[in-house]
Design a protein around this motif. Structure first.
Motif, mmCIF file in Angstrom:
data_model
loop_
_atom_site.group_PDB
_atom_site.id
_atom_site.type_symbol
_atom_site.label_atom_id
_atom_site.label_comp_id
_atom_site.label_asym_id
_atom_site.label_seq_id
_atom_site.Cartn_x
_atom_site.Cartn_y
_atom_site.Cartn_z
ATOM 1 N N ALA A 190 24.823 -9.353 80.965
ATOM 2 C CA ALA A 190 25.310 -7.972 80.935
ATOM 3 C C ALA A 190 24.860 -7.200 82.176
ATOM 4 O O ALA A 190 25.648 -6.491 82.805
ATOM 5 C CB ALA A 190 24.828 -7.274 79.665
ATOM 6 N N GLN A 191 23.580 -7.354 82.547
ATOM 7 C CA GLN A 191 23.072 -6.639 83.712
ATOM 8 C C GLN A 191 23.660 -7.205 85.004
ATOM 9 O O GLN A 191 23.976 -6.456 85.927
ATOM 10 C CB GLN A 191 21.543 -6.732 83.753
ATOM 11 N N GLY A 192 23.800 -8.528 85.057
ATOM 12 C CA GLY A 192 24.307 -9.157 86.273
ATOM 13 C C GLY A 192 25.751 -8.819 86.576
ATOM 14 O O GLY A 192 26.163 -8.755 87.735
ATOM 15 N N LEU A 193 26.538 -8.588 85.531
ATOM 16 C CA LEU A 193 27.947 -8.232 85.732
ATOM 17 C C LEU A 193 28.102 -6.792 86.196
ATOM 18 O O LEU A 193 29.190 -6.370 86.568
ATOM 19 C CB LEU A 193 28.737 -8.447 84.434
ATOM 20 N N SER A 194 27.007 -6.039 86.126
ATOM 21 C CA SER A 194 26.958 -4.657 86.606
ATOM 22 C C SER A 194 28.076 -3.837 85.970
ATOM 23 O O SER A 194 28.331 -3.943 84.775
ATOM 24 C CB SER A 194 27.057 -4.650 88.139
ATOM 25 N N LYS A 195 28.752 -3.007 86.766
ATOM 26 C CA LYS A 195 29.779 -2.125 86.213
ATOM 27 C C LYS A 195 31.182 -2.669 86.444
ATOM 28 O O LYS A 195 32.166 -1.933 86.393
ATOM 29 C CB LYS A 195 29.649 -0.729 86.832
#
Length: 294
Positions: A190-195
């Motif tokens: 989730a964090q790696g895919l960013s926005k």
């Protein structure tokens, strides 16, 4: 051995034939302070630093940097990291840069030298991991063999047209692993895919495929689709999340989604049927094909 260069500031320029260097004619030379001591702390942090020990080859340091875009100032910072770590620990030091798009990856992989081309002196050339060399993993069984590389594959291919299939393979692989193993994978992805749009797709896949987990992310996702304390609200929220995931996969793959397909998907409240449609949406040649077996 060095004071003579301070005495005659143009001496170095006159050594071009001896040193076999295409040195330019220097118009002016200035003596600068030779004290390189840092008089005040300069905060510099590498993203991640590892020491890798090998019984055969000894130890080495691996500095890891996440790079989202081109930054002309970065090569100098990377050179500082490597030279500082080499000096401090006395160990061979390598640099790995992780990127999410080919343009940034190609830029990061170029060798950059501190001096002019004919006197490179200190060169920095990171090893780069990105969409150009990370494998695309769309087989859940392959993803399940080693979840960490599968997660890195998903993160580095965040902008790939096949990101729907990549994320679906990862979420499917996570169904059969303990919650304490799945939780960090869910969060890192989730964090790696960013926005990017892929982050919304991941959130809906977690809500549909991993609804039995209680991680922070999965709880947050489920909270968005339910009325507190009402079981029927929770079910409705999951159905909405599943429908959104199907439509997002189809749209991200560039498929036309007719109104009748959209209406049928959004009006469905059966989670098993939605899950089946989502699985077909990853490979279907057209939006209508998700209903092919019914």
């Amino acid at each position: 051995m060095h004071h003579i260069f301070r005495h005659d500031l143009h001496l170095f320029s006159r050594l071009k034939d001896v040193l076999e260097l295409p040195l330019p004619a220097v118009v002016e030379a200035v003596v600068l302070p030779n004290d390189l001591t840092e008089t005040r702390p300069v905060e510099r942090r590498v993203d991640t630093l590892l020491r890798l020990d090998s019984a055969k080859d000894g130890s080495l340091l691996l500095a890891i940097e996440a790079q989202g875009k081109k930054d002309p100032a970065k090569p100098a910072s990377w050179a500082y990291y490597v030279s500082y770590l080499w000096t401090k620990y006395g160990l061979p030091t390598a640099l790995l840069v992780v990127c999410q798009d080919r343009t940034t990856a190609e830029w990061a992989a170029r060798p950059v030298a501190s001096g002019p081309a004919y006197m490179p002196t200190l060169s920095i050339r990171p090893i780069v991991a990105g969409p150009h060399n990370m494998p695309v993993i769309i087989d859940p069984a392959k993803a399940a063999e080693d979840l960490a590389p599968a997660t890195l594959s998903a993160i580095t291919h965040a902008g790939d047209p096949d990101i729907g299939a990549i994320l679906k393979a990862l979420s499917t692989a996570l169904r059969d692993v303990p919650e304490n193993v799945a939780d960090p994978i869910i969060e890192f992805t989730a964090q790696g895919l960013s926005k990017r749009p892929a982050q919304d797709l991941w959130r809906t896949l977690v809500a549909v495929d991993l609804s039995f987990y209680k991680s922070y992310l999965s709880e947050e996702i489920r909270d968005e689709g339910r009325t507190e304390g009402r079981a029927e609200g929770l079910a409705e929220g999951r159905a909405q999340a599943g429908a959104a995931a199907i439509l997002l996969v189809l749209e991200q793959r560039g498929l036309d989604v007719p109104d009748d397909v959209r209406d049928r998907v959004t009006s469905c409240a059966d989670p098993e049927m939605l899950r089946g449609w989502l699985t077909r949406a990853v490979t279907a040649a057209s939006a209508e094909e998700i209903f092919a077996d019914e």
